[in-house]
Design a protein around this motif. Sequence first.
Motif, PDB file in Angstrom:
ATOM      1  N   SER A 138       0.826  -1.208   0.000  1.00 33.01           N
ATOM      2  CA  SER A 138       0.000   0.000   0.000  1.00 33.01           C
ATOM      3  C   SER A 138       0.858   1.255   0.000  1.00 33.01           C
ATOM      4  O   SER A 138       0.529   2.254  -0.660  1.00 33.01           O
ATOM      5  CB  SER A 138      -0.930   0.004   1.219  1.00 33.01           C
ATOM      6  OG  SER A 138      -1.905  -1.012   1.117  1.00 33.01           O
ATOM      7  N   ALA A 139       1.968   1.236   0.742  1.00 29.97           N
ATOM      8  CA  ALA A 139       2.859   2.390   0.781  1.00 29.97           C
ATOM      9  C   ALA A 139       3.495   2.627  -0.588  1.00 29.97           C
ATOM     10  O   ALA A 139       3.709   3.770  -1.000  1.00 29.97           O
ATOM     11  CB  ALA A 139       3.936   2.189   1.837  1.00 29.97           C
ATOM     12  N   ARG A 140       3.791   1.557  -1.302  1.00 32.63           N
ATOM     13  CA  ARG A 140       4.338   1.699  -2.653  1.00 32.63           C
ATOM     14  C   ARG A 140       3.313   2.357  -3.575  1.00 32.63           C
ATOM     15  O   ARG A 140       3.672   3.186  -4.417  1.00 32.63           O
ATOM     16  CB  ARG A 140       4.747   0.340  -3.202  1.00 32.63           C
ATOM     17  CG  ARG A 140       5.975  -0.265  -2.523  1.00 32.63           C
ATOM     18  CD  ARG A 140       6.234  -1.676  -3.014  1.00 32.63           C
ATOM     19  NE  ARG A 140       7.493  -2.212  -2.513  1.00 32.63           N
ATOM     20  CZ  ARG A 140       7.922  -3.452  -2.737  1.00 32.63           C
ATOM     21  NH1 ARG A 140       7.162  -4.290  -3.463  1.00 32.63           N
ATOM     22  NH2 ARG A 140       9.072  -3.860  -2.251  1.00 32.63           N
ATOM     23  N   HIS A 145       0.666   4.223   5.740  1.00 31.09           N
ATOM     24  CA  HIS A 145       1.005   4.996   4.545  1.00 31.09           C
ATOM     25  C   HIS A 145       0.166   4.578   3.331  1.00 31.09           C
ATOM     26  O   HIS A 145       0.534   4.876   2.189  1.00 31.09           O
ATOM     27  CB  HIS A 145       2.495   4.826   4.220  1.00 31.09           C
ATOM     28  CG  HIS A 145       3.399   5.358   5.284  1.00 31.09           C
ATOM     29  ND1 HIS A 145       3.602   6.706   5.493  1.00 31.09           N
ATOM     30  CD2 HIS A 145       4.136   4.725   6.236  1.00 31.09           C
ATOM     31  CE1 HIS A 145       4.435   6.885   6.500  1.00 31.09           C
ATOM     32  NE2 HIS A 145       4.783   5.697   6.971  1.00 31.09           N
ATOM     33  N   ALA A 146      -0.941   3.921   3.551  1.00 35.39           N
ATOM     34  CA  ALA A 146      -1.804   3.474   2.460  1.00 35.39           C
ATOM     35  C   ALA A 146      -2.625   4.635   1.907  1.00 35.39           C
ATOM     36  O   ALA A 146      -2.910   5.606   2.615  1.00 35.39           O
ATOM     37  CB  ALA A 146      -2.732   2.372   2.940  1.00 35.39           C
ATOM     38  N   PRO A 147      -3.036   4.563   0.645  1.00 37.56           N
ATOM     39  CA  PRO A 147      -3.934   5.590   0.103  1.00 37.56           C
ATOM     40  C   PRO A 147      -5.249   5.613   0.872  1.00 37.56           C
ATOM     41  O   PRO A 147      -5.670   4.610   1.465  1.00 37.56           O
ATOM     42  CB  PRO A 147      -4.151   5.123  -1.343  1.00 37.56           C
ATOM     43  CG  PRO A 147      -3.012   4.209  -1.650  1.00 37.56           C
ATOM     44  CD  PRO A 147      -2.673   3.540  -0.355  1.00 37.56           C
ATOM     45  N   ALA A 148      -5.910   6.753   0.851  1.00 36.64           N
ATOM     46  CA  ALA A 148      -7.184   6.900   1.545  1.00 36.64           C
ATOM     47  C   ALA A 148      -8.214   5.923   0.975  1.00 36.64           C
ATOM     48  O   ALA A 148      -8.134   5.527  -0.192  1.00 36.64           O
ATOM     49  CB  ALA A 148      -7.689   8.334   1.403  1.00 36.64           C
ATOM     50  N   PRO A 149      -9.189   5.536   1.790  1.00 36.57           N
ATOM     51  CA  PRO A 149     -10.224   4.605   1.320  1.00 36.57           C
ATOM     52  C   PRO A 149     -10.956   5.148   0.094  1.00 36.57           C
ATOM     53  O   PRO A 149     -11.020   6.353  -0.137  1.00 36.57           O
ATOM     54  CB  PRO A 149     -11.164   4.481   2.522  1.00 36.57           C
ATOM     55  CG  PRO A 149     -10.323   4.823   3.702  1.00 36.57           C
ATOM     56  CD  PRO A 149      -9.364   5.878   3.221  1.00 36.57           C
ATOM     57  N   LEU A 150     -11.516   4.233  -0.673  1.00 37.24           N
ATOM     58  CA  LEU A 150     -12.242   4.614  -1.883  1.00 37.24           C
ATOM     59  C   LEU A 150     -13.478   5.434  -1.543  1.00 37.24           C
ATOM     60  O   LEU A 150     -14.185   5.155  -0.562  1.00 37.24           O
ATOM     61  CB  LEU A 150     -12.654   3.366  -2.658  1.00 37.24           C
ATOM     62  CG  LEU A 150     -11.520   2.441  -3.124  1.00 37.24           C
ATOM     63  CD1 LEU A 150     -12.092   1.248  -3.867  1.00 37.24           C
ATOM     64  CD2 LEU A 150     -10.538   3.194  -4.007  1.00 37.24           C
TER      65      LEU A 150
END
Length: 386
Positions: free
Chosen positions: A4-6, A91-96
């Motif tokens: 997710s961070a990538r 560091h994951a993108p925000a939820p959809l």
Amino acid sequence: MTPSARLSAAIEILDRVLAGASAEQALTNWGRASRFAGSGDRAAVRDLVFEALRCRRSFAAMGGLGGRGLILGGLRAAGTDPAGLFTGEGHAPAPLTEEELEPRPPLSELEALDCPDWLAPQLRDSLGERFAPVMQALRHRAPVFLRVNTARCSLEEARQRLAVEAIIAEPHPLAATALQVTAGARKIHASRIYAEGLVELQDAASQAVVEALPLVAGQRVLDYCAGGGGKTLAMAARARLALFAHDADPGRMRDLPVRAERAGERVALLDGAAVSRQAPFDLVLADAPCSGSGSWRRAPEAKWALTEARLQALCALQADILDRVAPLVAPGGHLAYATCSLLSVENEAQVEAFLVRHPGWQRRDQRVLTPLDGGDGFFLSLLAAP
């Protein structure tokens, strides 16, 4: 870095690219600012960015605009459920969002092929029945090829020496000097065989263009649009030549003397005035500036940056280069016109117009390569002076 961070890193880099930065510069800046990222992380992020740029139109249609939309579309194209990666945790993108969760309409033909609308008619006319397969091939990562300096090393010897350093490569039919790297490509620059000038990174189609040139020992040969000098050095390995290189931007040739020394070759660099003083030449290679459509796998930004006005300007420049280099060719000598374009307006049409403007010149050979042949798309026309 987590998967997710990538994704988050790739989104950040893509936003910079879409705002006008070059992909290479954006990746370099991110790498310098992200010391925590290991080599595997940097490679993975780079792959995400370039895949999104190659498939920019289809990914946007499947995920939305911006870096986030491209990464989301890429996951959907791969059949991966993005919800487990777009969590907002760490560091994951925000939820959809609700909008992002809405179903997307099926892709149109040109969306699925990642083809710009305005350029599709010319590509169809130029490629004929190969249009769809070629455009599909341009959506995928290009193979890595090496050119073996056969003046100093055989293909088999090079292959064995590469294997010692965990670089696996096999001969490729497109050129007698070509090895396709199937494993260990990131180790090439640090390898001893590379440092000794026995192999160079060069696309197989580019090697095939040089292989088709009528080179004979003792000839005076000019690479008029030399750039980094890949074809210059490939010509040097084929025969003992008096070899000269020129480029409208001399800065592009700054590494050529070092590369030539490593390969055990000598190349004289010429500015515009010196080219005229050194003429005539037995062969002039004009690998002209072009749309780069044959190499969009390697430089995907160029596909989306190309405009109708830019293409017209390139065609005018190509015609001007042909007219400028023709007087540099000795009587009975050859002018080799090459592009890494798939468009007939930059290729066959340029040659036909040149022959009309220059009576007495003759076309001796002509070759058209596309990514379906294994390497980049390339065009070569060999013209004989009266």
